[in-house]
Design a protein around this motif. Structure first.
Motif, PDB file in Angstrom:
ATOM      1  N   ASP A  43       0.849  -1.203   0.000  1.00 46.20           N
ATOM      2  CA  ASP A  43       0.000   0.000   0.000  1.00 46.20           C
ATOM      3  C   ASP A  43       0.879   1.246   0.000  1.00 46.20           C
ATOM      4  OD1 ASP A  43      -2.307  -1.359  -0.027  1.00 46.20           O
ATOM      5  OD2 ASP A  43      -2.834  -1.024   2.086  1.00 46.20           O
ATOM      6  N   GLY A  44       0.577   2.166  -0.891  1.00 43.28           N
ATOM      7  CA  GLY A  44       1.320   3.431  -0.908  1.00 43.28           C
ATOM      8  C   GLY A  44       2.542   3.416  -1.806  1.00 43.28           C
ATOM      9  N   GLU A  45       2.973   2.228  -2.238  1.00 43.57           N
ATOM     10  CA  GLU A  45       4.140   2.168  -3.128  1.00 43.57           C
ATOM     11  C   GLU A  45       3.716   2.434  -4.574  1.00 43.57           C
ATOM     12  OE1 GLU A  45       7.309  -0.785  -0.918  1.00 43.57           O
ATOM     13  OE2 GLU A  45       5.903  -1.675  -2.321  1.00 43.57           O
ATOM     14  N   LYS A  46       4.628   3.077  -5.304  1.00 45.12           N
ATOM     15  CA  LYS A  46       4.302   3.463  -6.670  1.00 45.12           C
ATOM     16  C   LYS A  46       5.368   2.939  -7.630  1.00 45.12           C
ATOM     17  CE  LYS A  46       3.155   7.676  -8.995  1.00 45.12           C
ATOM     18  NZ  LYS A  46       3.760   8.981  -9.127  1.00 45.12           N
ATOM     19  N   ASP A  47       4.922   2.430  -8.776  1.00 46.93           N
ATOM     20  CA  ASP A  47       5.867   1.918  -9.774  1.00 46.93           C
ATOM     21  C   ASP A  47       6.786   3.046 -10.229  1.00 46.93           C
ATOM     22  OD1 ASP A  47       6.926  -0.044 -11.540  1.00 46.93           O
ATOM     23  OD2 ASP A  47       5.817   0.886 -13.183  1.00 46.93           O
ATOM     24  N   GLY A  48       8.093   2.783 -10.235  1.00 45.61           N
ATOM     25  CA  GLY A  48       9.050   3.808 -10.664  1.00 45.61           C
ATOM     26  C   GLY A  48       9.489   4.714  -9.535  1.00 45.61           C
ATOM     27  N   ARG A  49       8.925   4.553  -8.346  1.00 43.75           N
ATOM     28  CA  ARG A  49       9.366   5.358  -7.196  1.00 43.75           C
ATOM     29  C   ARG A  49      10.092   4.443  -6.192  1.00 43.75           C
ATOM     30  NH1 ARG A  49       4.862   8.496  -4.046  1.00 43.75           N
ATOM     31  NH2 ARG A  49       4.612   6.436  -3.115  1.00 43.75           N
ATOM     32  N   GLU A  50       9.381   3.533  -5.529  1.00 45.05           N
ATOM     33  CA  GLU A  50      10.058   2.594  -4.608  1.00 45.05           C
ATOM     34  C   GLU A  50      10.806   1.523  -5.407  1.00 45.05           C
ATOM     35  OE1 GLU A  50       7.004   3.651  -4.060  1.00 45.05           O
ATOM     36  OE2 GLU A  50       7.262   4.734  -2.166  1.00 45.05           O
ATOM     37  N   TYR A  51      10.151   1.008  -6.404  1.00 43.30           N
ATOM     38  CA  TYR A  51      10.712  -0.048  -7.266  1.00 43.30           C
ATOM     39  C   TYR A  51      10.109   0.097  -8.657  1.00 43.30           C
ATOM     40  CZ  TYR A  51      12.168  -2.909  -3.183  1.00 43.30           C
ATOM     41  OH  TYR A  51      12.766  -3.384  -2.044  1.00 43.30           O
ATOM     42  N   PHE A  52      10.736  -0.579  -9.632  1.00 46.63           N
ATOM     43  CA  PHE A  52      10.058  -0.888 -10.883  1.00 46.63           C
ATOM     44  C   PHE A  52       9.452  -2.270 -10.667  1.00 46.63           C
ATOM     45  CE2 PHE A  52      13.644   1.829 -12.420  1.00 46.63           C
ATOM     46  CZ  PHE A  52      12.865   2.878 -12.888  1.00 46.63           C
ATOM     47  N   PHE A  53       8.129  -2.343 -10.643  1.00 48.47           N
ATOM     48  CA  PHE A  53       7.464  -3.622 -10.400  1.00 48.47           C
ATOM     49  C   PHE A  53       7.269  -4.327 -11.743  1.00 48.47           C
ATOM     50  CE2 PHE A  53       6.286  -0.881  -6.839  1.00 48.47           C
ATOM     51  CZ  PHE A  53       6.615  -1.694  -5.765  1.00 48.47           C
ATOM     52  N   VAL A  54       7.885  -5.496 -11.874  1.00 48.79           N
ATOM     53  CA  VAL A  54       7.840  -6.206 -13.161  1.00 48.79           C
ATOM     54  C   VAL A  54       7.395  -7.658 -12.959  1.00 48.79           C
ATOM     55  CG1 VAL A  54       9.680  -4.777 -14.169  1.00 48.79           C
ATOM     56  CG2 VAL A  54      10.275  -6.922 -13.036  1.00 48.79           C
ATOM     57  N   GLY A  55       6.976  -8.293 -14.029  1.00 48.81           N
ATOM     58  CA  GLY A  55       6.592  -9.704 -13.973  1.00 48.81           C
ATOM     59  C   GLY A  55       7.828 -10.600 -13.998  1.00 48.81           C
TER      60      GLY A  55
END
Ligand code: 5GP
Length: 185
Positions: A43-55
């Motif tokens: 909750d609260g995390e954003k793609d490209g800010r905390e992490y790049f979230f990828v498959g």
């Protein structure tokens, strides 16, 4: 003064994320690297800010293309440092990596001049209280993370510096002093 690659590691919940954020906010010359991970955003995390979230497929493609400076798997998910991202930024900035101990040691292998800083808690009880207090992990995850803590701390002798996070601002200042000293070497 040269630009330095600084690795901050330490057990989960020790406060290294907060320290890294304060340092990069206060020091415009220091850029925070953003890792890739296959875990789901909290909750609260954003793609490209905390992490790049990828498959997982994309991550594994990156591995096969040698796109990571280092990567490892924790708690069933991959985490990796994107090589291009770091090398480009290092041309104009100091770069801060907030990664686990194995990652830090792997970075040191490819970049012997990288400066490794281990952030440690004043006590293990204090760390457990912090992990429970942030309410982001299940009891099972907390146990897994506690088991990992001893392992992480056992590697601190391979790190260039150890900083105790008993007081956030003091810990930040100590790391800023280390960066300045290393830049002037
Ligand atoms: P979290 O899921 O709590 O954000 O991170 C779990 C662990 O992954 C932490 O110990 C964190 O330092 C580590 N981690 C985050 N990014 C990277 C990375 O790029 N490489 C490696 N090896 N570990 C990472």
């Amino acid at each position: 003064m040269k630009n330095v690659l600084v690795v901050i590691s330490g057990p989960s919940g020790v406060g290294k994320g907060t320290i890294a954020r304060i340092i990069t906010e206060k020091n415009k010359n220091v850029a925070l690297s953003i890792s890739c991970t296959t875990r789901f955003p909290r909750d609260g995390e954003k793609d490209g800010r905390e992490y790049f979230f990828v498959g997982r497929d994309d991550f594994e493609k990156g591995v096969s293309e040698n796109g990571f400076l280092e990567y490892s798997e924790h708690f069933g998910n991959y985490y990796g440092t994107p090589k291009d991202f770091v090398l480009k930024r290092l041309k104009s900035n100091d770069v801060l990596l907030e990664i686990d101990v194995n990652g830090g040691l792997n970075v040191k292998k490819s970049f012997p001049e990288a400066v490794l800083i281990m952030v440690v808690p004043p006590s293990l009880e204090e760390l457990k209280a912090r992990l429970v207090g942030r309410h982001t992990e299940s009891a099972k995850d907390i146990k897994l993370r506690m088991d990992r803590i001893e392992y992480e701390l056992s590697k601190s002798s391979y790190y260039d510096y150890t900083v105790v996070n008993d007081d956030l601002h003091r810990a930040v200042e100590k790391i800023e002093e280390i960066i300045l000293k290393e830049k002037n070497k």
